[in-house]
Design an enzyme around this catalytic site. Structure first.
Site, PDB file in Angstrom:
ATOM      1  N   ASP A 128     -11.975  11.875  41.054  1.00 20.33           N
ATOM      2  CA  ASP A 128     -12.590  13.137  40.679  1.00 20.33           C
ATOM      3  C   ASP A 128     -13.957  13.137  41.364  1.00 20.33           C
ATOM      4  OD1 ASP A 128     -12.633  15.055  37.586  1.00 20.33           O
ATOM      5  OD2 ASP A 128     -13.350  15.514  39.588  1.00 20.33           O
TER       6      ASP A 128
HETATM    7  C1  GLC Z   1     -14.490  18.653  39.061  1.00 17.65           C
HETATM    8  C2  GLC Z   1     -13.245  18.590  38.199  1.00 17.65           C
HETATM    9  C3  GLC Z   1     -11.976  18.483  38.990  1.00 17.65           C
HETATM   10  C4  GLC Z   1     -12.140  19.265  40.289  1.00 17.65           C
HETATM   11  C5  GLC Z   1     -13.161  18.523  41.127  1.00 17.65           C
HETATM   12  C6  GLC Z   1     -13.475  19.285  42.416  1.00 17.65           C
HETATM   13  O1  GLC Z   1     -15.544  17.965  38.476  1.00 17.65           O
HETATM   14  O2  GLC Z   1     -13.228  17.600  37.162  1.00 17.65           O
HETATM   15  O3  GLC Z   1     -10.908  19.010  38.190  1.00 17.65           O
HETATM   16  O4  GLC Z   1     -10.897  19.363  40.986  1.00 17.65           O
HETATM   17  O5  GLC Z   1     -14.361  18.259  40.409  1.00 17.65           O
HETATM   18  O6  GLC Z   1     -14.115  20.488  42.098  1.00 17.65           O
END
Ligand code: GLC
Length: 742
Positions: free
Chosen positions: A223
């Site tokens: 993430d």
């Molecule tokens: C965010 C989210 C994730 C997302 C990623 C990119 O913090 O937790 O679901 O795809 O970062 O935006």
């Protein structure tokens, strides 16, 4: 001359080149484009952020997972996935970062709008449909957030402390099913720790389980910002850090110092190559945005859940005069906040569609401010309008700020100004309908008596306002079903006392008993049960049949008939469980469902496959799924609390017979099909054994057999070793004969 790209280039490839792209290796690995999100493309033109603060290019905003889940229609959700993939492909995106498939452990989780259910089966069916839809276009899907990411509070550090059986049966089950069945292109690890270890550097989670057991061959991406230690993450099985942290040199140094095998870097690069071979985008692709908007409306129609409908106040009589009250009727609330936020191609307001479809007068009054501040003038205006119309339809719900990625809710109440408005409107109009727009469950207990009908609209995407109008006027019958229990009060929830935890730990003390698994097992009253949903007709269930091909696969079938006067859809649900005095597992669990559309008087036969795994529990002692011999209840119902047909299933189980040892207790020995008779025979020769009463044996049952050596009964460790060896030899022989499994 080595053809392998130099180590620095390979190390760089295990981290992004910017917020949304991987790092290429010339001649080896192309730059791969990633973008959110699960219910609509969030492709940012240039400046980037991962919290949905900056803008993005217009894209169709479909219902978020809370809505898609409530449709209980995987075939329809597959179409949403295909539309999402087409839009991503047309803008050069290779991998779409979704679906989100975490379990709704508590209704307070700020991101529940992005997740499907409290139940892993329906989560898996809906998520799998999104993956296959997205990937049917050549674009990759990325299931997230792996794993146990069930709160936003302290999400980048908190440790989800959860026992292994609950992990396997609740929080990992949907991921396992989707990964095994649909082979998604990527998996995104979560921010949190699991039992103290960050998901981004969890060898058991990312390698032993995900690859070793489930056979996943693609890359795991972090993430955004979830990597705490690059080297530990890569070694654990995390192949791509996003976005880049500028620490590639640490990878190179670790390899040079012998702290990280170079093969680990090559494995990660190999998985990224595997990804690039699987995914593709096509910027020349044309997108039918009007068609996607129409699909969004058709899908949204199937997501709303009719909770109550007294005196058949719905569908609305189009000749009635209609007071449409509530800012959400004019300014729809249709998605949640954070990284999934989409700039829609258009937005449909319910009041516009109602105005165009009702022959009687339609008058709008906003009734309340979206910022939640009291406004007596708005209330007075709304009450006046309601007093002069036949029916008042109130569009209530949660404002944007009430729920989002990044923080959790404090309660599950509707804003006070809205509840007050409802009571005042009810005071002047005796036919009141409430339409809700909310991502997380809201309590209905202290206000629903003021409404003849309640339509739970969740968050329905850009066309949700039109879909709600279509349902209110009977263009289609409601067909959504709850994928999350609506409790009478928050304090009734099994996670109430432990969510969201403190001092960096969230203890999942309720274990397996999440949602209906708790409410139904302890038979606690709820406002509306899991699987519940009304419609504009009635259905009957008949002719339940259970057939089996062998002792570990069955087929359950029954007939569903539309016994009313309107076309509509029913969602027969299959639950299995055991009858036991003290629960060792939830009283019943969802193991199948179908959505069938029937004309008045029409019948159809529905079939549910059932496997041994569906009846199994996780045996942490022997690290295996255990199908116990016994009698199981098999029920088909219209919700988890509306059983319509039931039967029982008897199985000999998987015939697993565990090995015994001196550490095994006397009770385990006595219950063992091979060790029991052997021990009984041996005890006849033990000093004073004949003086041991059955009560004493029961009391000693919890002792390991080895304890017998300490009570002067003439039992030696050599005797025990022989006993254990003899029993194990007999067990192996029985396994060889196919009589048992081991
Ligand atoms: C965010 C989210 C994730 C997302 C990623 C990119 O913090 O937790 O679901 O795809 O970062 O935006």
């Amino acid at each position: 001359m080595s053809t392998t790209p130099d180590l620095a280039a390979r190390a760089a490839a295990t981290s992004g080149s910017d917020m949304w792209h991987t790092t290429p290796i010339p001649g080896e690995l192309r730059r791969i484009s990633l973008a959110d999100g699960p219910h609509g493309l969030r492709k940012q033109p240039e400046d980037s952020d991962h919290l949905g603060i900056g803008t993005s290019l217009p894209a169709t905003c479909f219902p978020p997972a809370v809505g898609l889940g409530a449709s209980w229609n995987p075939e329809l959700v597959h179409q949403v996935g295909a539309a999402l993939g087409a839009e991503a492909s047309s803008l050069g995106v290779d991998v779409l970062l979704g679906p989100g498939m975490n379990i709704k452990r508590s209704p307070l989780c700020g991101r529940n709008f992005e997740y499907v259910s409290e139940d892993p089966h329906v989560t898996a069916r809906i998520a799998a449909a999104l993956v296959t839809g997205i990937q049917s276009t050549g674009v990759g899907a990325c299931v997230k957030h792996f794993a146990v990411n069930n709160q936003e509070t302290d999400r980048m550090r908190v440790s989800a402390d959860v026992d292994e059986r609950t992990l396997r049966e609740i929080y990992l089950a949907a991921f396992e099913q989707v990964i095994r069945e649909t082979n998604p292109s990527m998996v995104m690890c979560s921010y949190n720790r699991i039992n103290g270890v960050y998901a981004s550097q969890h060898p058991w989670l990312l390698t032993e389980l995900l690859r070793g057991e489930w056979g996943f061959e693609g890359p795991v991406v972090s993430d955004w910002g979830a990597v705490a230690d690059r080297v530990a993450a890569l070694a654990a099985g995390l192949d791509l850090e996003m976005p880049p942290s500028g620490t590639d040199d640490r990878i190179v140094s670790a390899v040079r110092n012998g702290d990280l095998p170079e093969s680990v870097v090559d494995t990660a690069v190999g998985r990224l190559k595997h990804l690039q071979d699987r995914v593709s985008s096509d910027s020349s692709r044309n997108v039918d945005h009007a068609g996607h908007d129409a699909l969004a409306r058709a899908v949204a129609r199937e997501c709303a859940v009719l909770l109550k409908n007294e005196n058949d106040v719905l569908p609305l009589d189009p000749t009635s005069s209609l007071a449409v009250i509530g800012e959400f009727a004019r300014t729809p609330r249709f998605q949640g906040g954070g990284s999934s936020h989409v700039v829609p191609t258009t937005v449909h307001a319910a009041v516009d569609v109602l105005d165009g479809s009702c022959s009687g007068p339609v008058t709008f009054a906003p009734g309340f401010r979206l910022d939640g501040q009291p406004d007596a003038a708005l209330v007075e205006e709304a009450v006046q309008v309601a007093a002069n119309h036949d029916i008042a339809v109130l569009f209530l719900g949660l404002p944007d700020a009430a729920e989002s990625e990044g923080y959790d809710r404090e309660d599950i109440e509707l804003p006070e100004v809205q509840r007050d408005l409802l009571i005042q409107v009810r005071g002047v109009c005796d036919r009141v309908v409430v339409v809700l727009s909310n991502g997380g469950v809201v309590s209905v207990s202290d206000w629903e008596d003021n409404a003849s009908a309640v339509l739970e609209g969740w968050l329905l995407g850009q066309a949700g306002g039109a879909a709600l109008a279509d349902l209110l006027t009977g263009v289609v019958s409601p067909s959504g079903r709850l994928t999350e229990t609506i409790p009478l009060r928050l304090a009734d929830h099994p996670s109430y006392l432990s969510f969201p935890g403190e001092h960096g730990h969230s203890l999942y003390g309720e274990g397996l008993y999440v949602g209906y698994r708790y409410f139904d097992t302890v038979q606690r009253p709820v406002a509306y049960p899991f699987g519940h949903g009304l419609t504009y007709t009635s259905f009957s269930y008949s002719d339940l049949e259970l057939t089996t091909e062998n002792d570990t696969t069955w087929t359950v079938s029954c007939t569903v008939t539309n016994t009313g006067g309107r076309a509509a859809a029913e969602v027969p649900q299959l639950y299995v469980g055991v009858q036991e005095s003290h629960p060792t597992r939830p009283s019943h669990e969802l193991r199948g469902f179908a959505k069938v559309f029937l004309e008045p008087g029409e019948s159809t036969r529905v079939q549910f496959p059932l496997t041994g795994r569906d009846l199994s529990t996780w045996d942490r002692t022997h690290q295996r799924w255990s199908l116990a011999a016994g009698t199981y209840t098999v029920t088909v119902g219209a919700s988890s609390r509306d059983p319509r047909l039931s039967t029982t299933l008897v199985t000999a189980g998987d015939r697993f017979v565990a090995p015994l040892g001196a550490h095994s207790t006397i009770s385990e020995w006595r219950a063992h099909p091979i060790g029991g008779p052997v021990l009984a025979e041996q005890m006849r020769f033990m000093r004073g054994a004949d003086g041991i009463s059955e009560e004493m044996v029961q009391m000693a049952g919890g002792m390991p057999l080895s304890a017998l050596c300490s009570f002067n009964m003439g039992v030696t460790t050599e005797m025990l070793d022989q006993l254990v060896a003899g029993v194990e030899e007999q067990r192996q022989q029985a396994i060889a004969r196919g009589e048992i499994t081991g």
